[in-house]
Scaffold this motif. Structure first.
Motif, mmCIF file in Angstrom:
data_model
loop_
_atom_site.group_PDB
_atom_site.id
_atom_site.type_symbol
_atom_site.label_atom_id
_atom_site.label_comp_id
_atom_site.label_asym_id
_atom_site.label_seq_id
_atom_site.Cartn_x
_atom_site.Cartn_y
_atom_site.Cartn_z
ATOM 1 N N GLN A 181 33.517 -15.550 11.191
ATOM 2 C CA GLN A 181 32.638 -15.011 9.759
ATOM 3 C C GLN A 181 31.545 -15.030 10.001
ATOM 4 O O GLN A 181 30.792 -15.725 10.706
ATOM 5 N N GLN A 182 30.649 -13.988 9.629
ATOM 6 C CA GLN A 182 29.346 -13.548 9.811
ATOM 7 C C GLN A 182 28.342 -13.427 8.531
ATOM 8 O O GLN A 182 28.723 -12.314 7.787
ATOM 9 N N ALA A 183 27.749 -14.405 8.117
ATOM 10 C CA ALA A 183 27.029 -14.425 6.677
ATOM 11 C C ALA A 183 25.762 -13.612 6.970
ATOM 12 O O ALA A 183 25.492 -13.477 8.443
ATOM 13 N N ASP A 187 32.161 -17.350 0.435
ATOM 14 C CA ASP A 187 33.054 -16.737 1.397
ATOM 15 C C ASP A 187 32.576 -15.278 1.374
ATOM 16 O O ASP A 187 33.109 -14.468 2.379
ATOM 17 N N SER A 188 31.608 -14.634 0.578
ATOM 18 C CA SER A 188 31.181 -13.371 0.956
ATOM 19 C C SER A 188 30.546 -13.073 2.289
ATOM 20 O O SER A 188 29.568 -13.938 2.588
ATOM 21 N N ALA A 189 31.055 -12.345 3.198
ATOM 22 C CA ALA A 189 30.570 -12.221 4.421
ATOM 23 C C ALA A 189 31.098 -11.166 5.003
ATOM 24 O O ALA A 189 31.879 -10.417 4.526
ATOM 25 N N LEU A 190 30.898 -10.800 6.324
ATOM 26 C CA LEU A 190 31.595 -10.020 7.284
ATOM 27 C C LEU A 190 32.390 -10.754 8.081
ATOM 28 O O LEU A 190 32.076 -11.659 8.756
ATOM 29 N N TYR A 191 33.625 -10.254 7.913
ATOM 30 C CA TYR A 191 34.678 -10.863 8.613
ATOM 31 C C TYR A 191 35.131 -10.012 9.899
ATOM 32 O O TYR A 191 35.443 -8.842 10.004
ATOM 33 N N GLY A 206 34.743 -4.689 11.528
ATOM 34 C CA GLY A 206 34.715 -6.001 10.629
ATOM 35 C C GLY A 206 35.042 -5.477 9.110
ATOM 36 O O GLY A 206 35.347 -4.284 8.861
ATOM 37 N N THR A 207 35.272 -6.411 8.327
ATOM 38 C CA THR A 207 35.785 -6.239 7.090
ATOM 39 C C THR A 207 34.721 -6.999 6.265
ATOM 40 O O THR A 207 34.410 -8.070 6.452
ATOM 41 N N ARG A 208 33.970 -6.236 5.382
ATOM 42 C CA ARG A 208 32.900 -6.858 4.543
ATOM 43 C C ARG A 208 33.595 -7.188 3.265
ATOM 44 O O ARG A 208 33.916 -6.502 2.382
ATOM 45 N N SER A 222 29.151 -3.969 14.045
ATOM 46 C CA SER A 222 29.797 -5.223 14.500
ATOM 47 C C SER A 222 29.208 -5.462 15.901
ATOM 48 O O SER A 222 28.492 -4.553 16.487
ATOM 49 N N PRO A 223 29.198 -6.692 16.488
ATOM 50 C CA PRO A 223 28.534 -6.789 17.883
ATOM 51 C C PRO A 223 29.387 -6.191 18.705
ATOM 52 O O PRO A 223 30.583 -5.982 18.834
ATOM 53 N N GLU A 224 28.725 -5.602 19.810
ATOM 54 C CA GLU A 224 29.131 -4.999 21.044
ATOM 55 C C GLU A 224 28.753 -5.597 22.272
ATOM 56 O O GLU A 224 27.523 -5.970 22.578
#
Lengths: 111, 110
Positions: A36-38, A85-89, A105-107, B43-45
């Motif tokens: 998870q990336q906020a 939970d809002s984030a990039l998964y 990713g899924t935003r 996304s990270p690379e």
């Protein structure tokens, strides 16, 4: 060689709902990890699946759960969605302990 | 204390210069280290991996690891505007989970 693919790309949900995110691992990879990336932060490890078994979990509550299928694709399920939970998964796959490669990713946005 | 620490930047370097990105980690059990590049909204690379003390070079990129000092760095030679991105440092222990820093934003100016 097909890379890691994730679906959907974007998703909008409301508080209390449930969501399922999907990931197809890169060809030849048997390990899938979810992060998870906020905004403005580095990715945080949620859990990892290796050969259909959970192989490590980060500091996330039980409402975050997952599956890995025999073809090594994976799902991330989140119940009782909260605003935080809002984030990039991000889904990452690898072969064994080799370097991990990420999907797009899924935003997820929670209203 | 965060497990992997990076200066958030922005780090601004002129085109053609060397960009030096640094990272420290607290878990002495960490075995492998990685640098990922992340463009805004992407996304990270993976760009570099390093497993043992010393330097590892790949094109314009050099990763350096010093396990005694718990320090990892990434040098980018001949920086280009296309190198402008956030660079994420990550380490793993025995469980293969990646622990990331918050990233350093690099700006390469013309």
């Amino acid at each position: 060689e097909t890379g890691v693919t994730q679906s959907p790309t974007h998703l909008i949900k409301t508080r209390g709902q449930q969501v399922t995110l999907r990931c197809s691992s890169q060809s030849g990879h048997n390990t899938v990890s979810w992060y998870q990336q906020a905004l403005g932060q580095g990715p945080q490890f949620i859990f990892q699946y290796y050969r259909e078994e959970e192989n490590g979990r980060g500091n996330f509550p039980p409402r975050f759960s997952g599956l890995q299928f025999p073809n090594y694709s994976s799902e991330l399920n989140v119940n009782a969605l909260e605003l935080d939970d809002s984030a990039l998964y991000l889904c990452a796959s690898s072969f064994e302990a080799q370097p991990q490669h990420f999907g797009d990713g899924t935003r997820l946005s929670i209203l | 204390q965060k497990e992997v620490e990076q200066n958030s930047g922005p780090l601004s370097v002129p085109e053609g210069a060397i960009a030096s990105l640094n990272c420290t980690y607290s878990d002495r059990g960490s075995q492998s280290f990685f640098w990922y590049r992340q463009y805004s909204g992407k996304s990270p690379e993976l760009i570099m991996s390093i497993y043992s003390n010393g330097d590892k070079e790949d094109g314009r990129f050099t990763a350096q690891l010093n396990k005694a000092s718990q320090y990892v760095s990434l040098l980018i030679r001949d920086s280009q505007p296309s190198d402008s991105a956030t660079y994420l440092c990550a380490g793993t222990g025995t469980a293969s989970k990646l622990t990331f820093g918050t990233g350093t934003r690099l700006q390469v100016t013309l």
